[in-house]
Design a protein around this motif. Structure first.
Motif, PDB file in Angstrom:
ATOM      1  N   THR A 158       1.131  12.872  -4.971  1.00  9.68           N
ATOM      2  CA  THR A 158       2.581  12.860  -5.231  1.00  9.68           C
ATOM      3  C   THR A 158       2.907  11.539  -5.911  1.00  9.68           C
ATOM      4  OG1 THR A 158       3.192  11.644  -3.244  1.00  9.68           O
ATOM      5  CG2 THR A 158       2.903  14.039  -3.016  1.00  9.68           C
ATOM      6  N   GLY A 159       4.179  11.309  -6.159  1.00  6.39           N
ATOM      7  CA  GLY A 159       4.605  10.001  -6.661  1.00  6.39           C
ATOM      8  C   GLY A 159       4.460   8.913  -5.609  1.00  6.39           C
ATOM      9  N   GLY A 160       4.254   9.293  -4.347  1.00  5.00           N
ATOM     10  CA  GLY A 160       4.148   8.318  -3.253  1.00  5.00           C
ATOM     11  C   GLY A 160       5.034   8.751  -2.098  1.00  5.00           C
ATOM     12  N   ARG A 196       0.857  -1.197   0.000  1.00  6.17           N
ATOM     13  CA  ARG A 196       0.000   0.000   0.000  1.00  6.17           C
ATOM     14  C   ARG A 196       0.876   1.225   0.000  1.00  6.17           C
ATOM     15  NH1 ARG A 196      -4.340  -0.627   3.863  1.00  6.17           N
ATOM     16  NH2 ARG A 196      -5.653  -1.216   2.106  1.00  6.17           N
ATOM     17  N   ASP A 197       0.555   2.092  -0.949  1.00  5.76           N
ATOM     18  CA  ASP A 197       1.278   3.337  -1.159  1.00  5.76           C
ATOM     19  C   ASP A 197       0.451   4.462  -0.540  1.00  5.76           C
ATOM     20  OD1 ASP A 197       2.542   5.469  -2.411  1.00  5.76           O
ATOM     21  OD2 ASP A 197       1.741   5.029  -4.397  1.00  5.76           O
ATOM     22  N   HIS A 198       1.085   5.518  -0.082  1.00  8.64           N
ATOM     23  CA  HIS A 198       0.364   6.704   0.419  1.00  8.64           C
ATOM     24  C   HIS A 198       0.671   7.841  -0.537  1.00  8.64           C
ATOM     25  CE1 HIS A 198       0.539   4.107   3.911  1.00  8.64           C
ATOM     26  NE2 HIS A 198      -0.190   4.913   4.635  1.00  8.64           N
ATOM     27  N   LYS A 199      -0.305   8.191  -1.373  1.00  6.41           N
ATOM     28  CA  LYS A 199      -0.022   9.110  -2.481  1.00  6.41           C
ATOM     29  C   LYS A 199      -0.104  10.593  -2.138  1.00  6.41           C
ATOM     30  CE  LYS A 199      -0.686   6.463  -6.665  1.00  6.41           C
ATOM     31  NZ  LYS A 199      -1.618   5.340  -6.751  1.00  6.41           N
ATOM     32  N   ARG A 200      -0.933  10.944  -1.148  1.00  2.00           N
ATOM     33  CA  ARG A 200      -1.083  12.374  -0.853  1.00  2.00           C
ATOM     34  C   ARG A 200       0.127  12.888  -0.092  1.00  2.00           C
ATOM     35  NH1 ARG A 200      -6.055  14.811  -1.370  1.00  2.00           N
ATOM     36  NH2 ARG A 200      -7.513  13.436  -2.424  1.00  2.00           N
ATOM     37  N   ILE A 244      -7.988   0.623 -10.579  1.00  2.51           N
ATOM     38  CA  ILE A 244      -7.979   2.053 -10.885  1.00  2.51           C
ATOM     39  C   ILE A 244      -6.892   2.390 -11.887  1.00  2.51           C
ATOM     40  CG2 ILE A 244      -9.207   3.088  -8.967  1.00  2.51           C
ATOM     41  CD1 ILE A 244      -6.576   3.474  -7.539  1.00  2.51           C
ATOM     42  N   GLU A 245      -5.844   1.596 -11.958  1.00  2.00           N
ATOM     43  CA  GLU A 245      -4.847   1.805 -13.008  1.00  2.00           C
ATOM     44  C   GLU A 245      -3.989   0.563 -13.153  1.00  2.00           C
ATOM     45  OE1 GLU A 245      -1.596   4.503 -12.231  1.00  2.00           O
ATOM     46  OE2 GLU A 245      -1.408   3.849 -10.164  1.00  2.00           O
ATOM     47  N   PHE A 246      -3.425   0.423 -14.355  1.00  2.00           N
ATOM     48  CA  PHE A 246      -2.370  -0.561 -14.577  1.00  2.00           C
ATOM     49  C   PHE A 246      -1.089   0.196 -14.849  1.00  2.00           C
ATOM     50  CE2 PHE A 246      -5.728  -3.670 -15.969  1.00  2.00           C
ATOM     51  CZ  PHE A 246      -5.364  -4.698 -15.110  1.00  2.00           C
ATOM     52  N   ASN A 247       0.014  -0.326 -14.339  1.00  2.00           N
ATOM     53  CA  ASN A 247       1.322   0.167 -14.737  1.00  2.00           C
ATOM     54  C   ASN A 247       2.098  -0.996 -15.340  1.00  2.00           C
ATOM     55  OD1 ASN A 247       0.918   2.833 -13.850  1.00  2.00           O
ATOM     56  ND2 ASN A 247       1.439   2.263 -11.755  1.00  2.00           N
ATOM     57  N   ALA A 248       3.059  -0.661 -16.179  1.00  2.00           N
ATOM     58  CA  ALA A 248       3.805  -1.688 -16.908  1.00  2.00           C
ATOM     59  C   ALA A 248       5.195  -1.873 -16.318  1.00  2.00           C
ATOM     60  CB  ALA A 248       3.889  -1.279 -18.391  1.00  2.00           C
ATOM     61  N   ARG A 249       5.313  -1.652 -15.010  1.00  3.83           N
ATOM     62  CA  ARG A 249       6.636  -1.568 -14.359  1.00  3.83           C
ATOM     63  C   ARG A 249       6.462  -1.729 -12.858  1.00  3.83           C
ATOM     64  NH1 ARG A 249       5.486   2.839 -11.681  1.00  3.83           N
ATOM     65  NH2 ARG A 249       3.949   4.212 -12.616  1.00  3.83           N
ATOM     66  N   PHE A 250       7.578  -1.811 -12.160  1.00  3.70           N
ATOM     67  CA  PHE A 250       7.561  -1.822 -10.696  1.00  3.70           C
ATOM     68  C   PHE A 250       7.005  -0.484 -10.185  1.00  3.70           C
ATOM     69  CE2 PHE A 250      11.185  -4.962 -10.840  1.00  3.70           C
ATOM     70  CZ  PHE A 250      10.739  -5.851  -9.882  1.00  3.70           C
ATOM     71  N   GLY A 251       6.240  -0.515  -9.104  1.00  5.67           N
ATOM     72  CA  GLY A 251       5.753   0.720  -8.480  1.00  5.67           C
ATOM     73  C   GLY A 251       6.831   1.372  -7.634  1.00  5.67           C
ATOM     74  N   ASP A 252       6.705   2.655  -7.475  1.00  6.60           N
ATOM     75  CA  ASP A 252       7.626   3.418  -6.637  1.00  6.60           C
ATOM     76  C   ASP A 252       6.749   4.250  -5.713  1.00  6.60           C
ATOM     77  OD1 ASP A 252       9.513   5.125  -5.566  1.00  6.60           O
ATOM     78  OD2 ASP A 252      10.589   5.405  -7.447  1.00  6.60           O
ATOM     79  N   PRO A 253       6.746   4.059  -4.416  1.00  6.05           N
ATOM     80  CA  PRO A 253       7.710   3.342  -3.576  1.00  6.05           C
ATOM     81  C   PRO A 253       7.346   1.911  -3.179  1.00  6.05           C
ATOM     82  CG  PRO A 253       6.336   4.717  -2.178  1.00  6.05           C
ATOM     83  CD  PRO A 253       5.798   4.841  -3.575  1.00  6.05           C
ATOM     84  N   GLU A 254       6.373   1.260  -3.815  1.00  3.49           N
ATOM     85  CA  GLU A 254       6.019  -0.101  -3.395  1.00  3.49           C
ATOM     86  C   GLU A 254       7.217  -1.054  -3.461  1.00  3.49           C
ATOM     87  OE1 GLU A 254       4.225   1.808  -5.377  1.00  3.49           O
ATOM     88  OE2 GLU A 254       2.082   1.415  -5.221  1.00  3.49           O
ATOM     89  N   THR A 255       7.996  -0.921  -4.534  1.00  2.00           N
ATOM     90  CA  THR A 255       9.148  -1.814  -4.725  1.00  2.00           C
ATOM     91  C   THR A 255      10.100  -1.786  -3.532  1.00  2.00           C
ATOM     92  OG1 THR A 255       8.940  -1.406  -7.065  1.00  2.00           O
ATOM     93  CG2 THR A 255      11.054  -2.294  -6.330  1.00  2.00           C
ATOM     94  N   LEU A 264       3.830  -6.368 -14.216  1.00  2.00           N
ATOM     95  CA  LEU A 264       2.496  -5.790 -14.383  1.00  2.00           C
ATOM     96  C   LEU A 264       2.008  -5.372 -12.995  1.00  2.00           C
ATOM     97  CD1 LEU A 264       0.193  -5.121 -16.328  1.00  2.00           C
ATOM     98  CD2 LEU A 264      -0.688  -7.433 -15.976  1.00  2.00           C
ATOM     99  N   TYR A 265       1.608  -4.118 -12.903  1.00  2.00           N
ATOM    100  CA  TYR A 265       1.234  -3.508 -11.623  1.00  2.00           C
ATOM    101  C   TYR A 265      -0.236  -3.136 -11.698  1.00  2.00           C
ATOM    102  CZ  TYR A 265       1.009   0.647  -8.468  1.00  2.00           C
ATOM    103  OH  TYR A 265       0.663   1.594  -7.535  1.00  2.00           O
ATOM    104  N   ALA A 266      -1.034  -3.661 -10.783  1.00  2.00           N
ATOM    105  CA  ALA A 266      -2.437  -3.256 -10.721  1.00  2.00           C
ATOM    106  C   ALA A 266      -2.636  -2.376  -9.491  1.00  2.00           C
ATOM    107  CB  ALA A 266      -3.344  -4.481 -10.644  1.00  2.00           C
TER     108      ALA A 266
HETATM  109  N1  GLY Z   1       3.266   4.149  -6.542  1.00  2.00           N
HETATM  110  C1  GLY Z   1       2.508   4.322  -7.711  1.00  2.00           C
HETATM  111  C2  GLY Z   1       3.249   4.143  -8.952  1.00  2.00           C
HETATM  112  O1  GLY Z   1       4.380   3.678  -8.976  1.00  2.00           O
HETATM  113  O2  GLY Z   1       2.722   4.482 -10.003  1.00  2.00           O
END
Ligand code: GLY
Ligand code: AMP
Length: 419
Positions: free
Chosen positions: A225-227, A211-215, A282-293, A268-270
């Protein structure tokens, strides 16, 4: 094997840290990297989207595998370029990466393959978009179609805010071409989580959820923010939900992309919301998440290079995870995500936490800031609470920081995403 990682943020520092534990690697390079990574990898001064230069570097240095962090090079065809000259790369082609590069493409894919997501319509005409907003009412979510560095989503609480977002995107062209088309979707209420998987064609190997905290500020206030911090795994997300999301979301997306002739290789990031009707995308990303990784990879027990190689080989990498929690808090430059100053000396951090560097530079005497998100302080403990305590004991109080700030509530469950 010689390995090259592409990118310069915290995500890439985390990837090179994990790869540096591998016994299979002779030389580990990162392009362009940052000054905080120099102790684990050799930084190469080539930018992420200088694809031709990266290809030459990989050829000249006998790189056996390249791993791509950020989205921009993916959509510019870095994997296609590497494949054309026979170089091995763990990244999707630009055709497959469109699942991140175009929200309307992702939504159509979800509709076609019956992947649970918010209902939506796509618009290029402002008047038609506004008529749809009036029909549906607020709250409602407006998204720029293309890449907008995490800034192209407006969760509008009122019709006026939604109209403003339409004017910004379709009339004032605030995101230029990326916002010339918008997706308007249903507002989903629930707790968010991220589920990433190693994917190769039809094969999907999920990681633990994060779980990311985006605000920007505490209590989920302030701009997106980016996280600002993250943790893994996520106590309120059950194994059952993960299994459901893997089968009904990640697997269907991967298989759908194969059917569409856009077979996906990479991460693949959901981005998901846990609604009363189950998890929805709510979104797909085609890469590792930041800062989830930065909080997921420290819990991975496998050799990360072996995982990439197995997945590319069509073999199950048999992922195993530490029975611990990992939590990370981002130290950001004051002003972020708006304008901020660079070259501020970093504060001293004392404690057993680990540090992942993102926007940093090195002068002759000290590390200084060089970006909005500067670093992440992380810790692994048997409980999430203890991991959080350790991280916060490492950070000086916000009041004592000059030029930096961090959120003090990472790891606390939020009841609702809309304030
Ligand atoms: N943490 C969200 C993203 O990497 O897009
Ligand atoms: P994104 O840039 O797509 O990750 O969206 C940014 C944030 O907007 C997400 O983390 C959510 O908090 C919020 N968001 C996006 N889509 C929706 C939706 N359909 N319903 C509620 N919130 C959303």
């Amino acid at each position: 094997m010689n390995v090259l990682v592409i990118g310069r943020g915290g995500r890439e520092h985390s990837i090179v840290m994990k790869l540096s534990e591998s016994n299979l690697i002779d030389n580990l390079f990162v392009a362009p990297g940052n000054a905080g990574m120099e102790s684990v990898a050799t930084c190469v001064p080539i930018n992420e989207t200088e694809i031709e230069k990266l290809i030459h570097f990989a050829q000249d240095n006998e790189i056996g595998l390249t791993v791509v962090g950020p989205e921009n090079p993916l959509l510019e065809g870095i994997a296609n370029g590497f494949h054309e000259v026979g170089l091995s790369v763990f990244a999707p082609s630009k055709e497959a990466a469109l699942i991140e590069g175009s929200k309307s493409f992702a939504k159509e894919l979800m509709k076609k393959y019956k992947i649970p997501t918010a209902s939506y319509e796509t618009f290029t005409d402002a008047n038609k978009a506004k008529a749809y907003i009036i029909e549906k009412g607020a709250p409602i979510v407006i998204k720029a179609d293309g890449l907008a560095a995490g800034k192209g989503v407006v969760v509008a609480e009122t019709t006026e805010q939604a109209f403003q977002a339409i004017d910004d995107m379709l009339i004032s062209k605030a995101f230029s071409e990326a916002g010339a088309k918008v997706v308007i979707e249903e507002f989903l209420a629930g707790n968010e989580f991220s589920l990433m998987a190693f994917v190769h064609g039809e094969h999907v190997y999920p990681m633990i959820p994060a779980r990311d905290h985006k605000r920007a500020f505490d209590h989920d206030e302030g701009p997106n923010t980016g996280g600002m911090g993250a943790y893994a795994p996520v106590p309120d997300i059950t194994d059952e939900v993960i299994q459901y999301a893997t089968k009904e979301i990640l697997q269907k997306a991967a298989s759908g992309l194969v059917t569409e002739g856009r077979s996906f290789t990479g991460i693949l990031y959901a981005g998901l919301i846990m609604t009363e009707a189950g998890p929805k995308v709510i979104e797909f990303n085609a890469r590792f998440g930041d800062p989830e990784t930065q909080v997921v990879l420290p819990l991975l027990k496998n050799d990360l290079l072996q995982v990439f190689l197995d997945v590319l080989d069509g073999k199950n990498p048999e992922l195993t995870w530490e029975e611990q929690s990992c939590l990370g808090v981002v130290l950001a430059s004051e002003g972020y995500p708006g304008p901020y100053q660079k070259n501020t000396p970093l504060p001293a951090l004392a404690g057993e936490s680990f540090v992942v560097y993102a926007g940093v530079n090195k002068t002759e005497t000290a590390f200084v800031s060089n970006g909005g998100r500067v670093l992440l302080v992380g810790a692994k403990r048997t409980s999430l609470e203890d991991a959080g305590k350790l991280v916060y004991s490492t950070l000086p109080p916000n009041e004592e920081l000059k030029g930096f700030f961090y959120r003090t509530d990472i790891g606390k469950l939020k009841e609702d995403t809309l304030k």
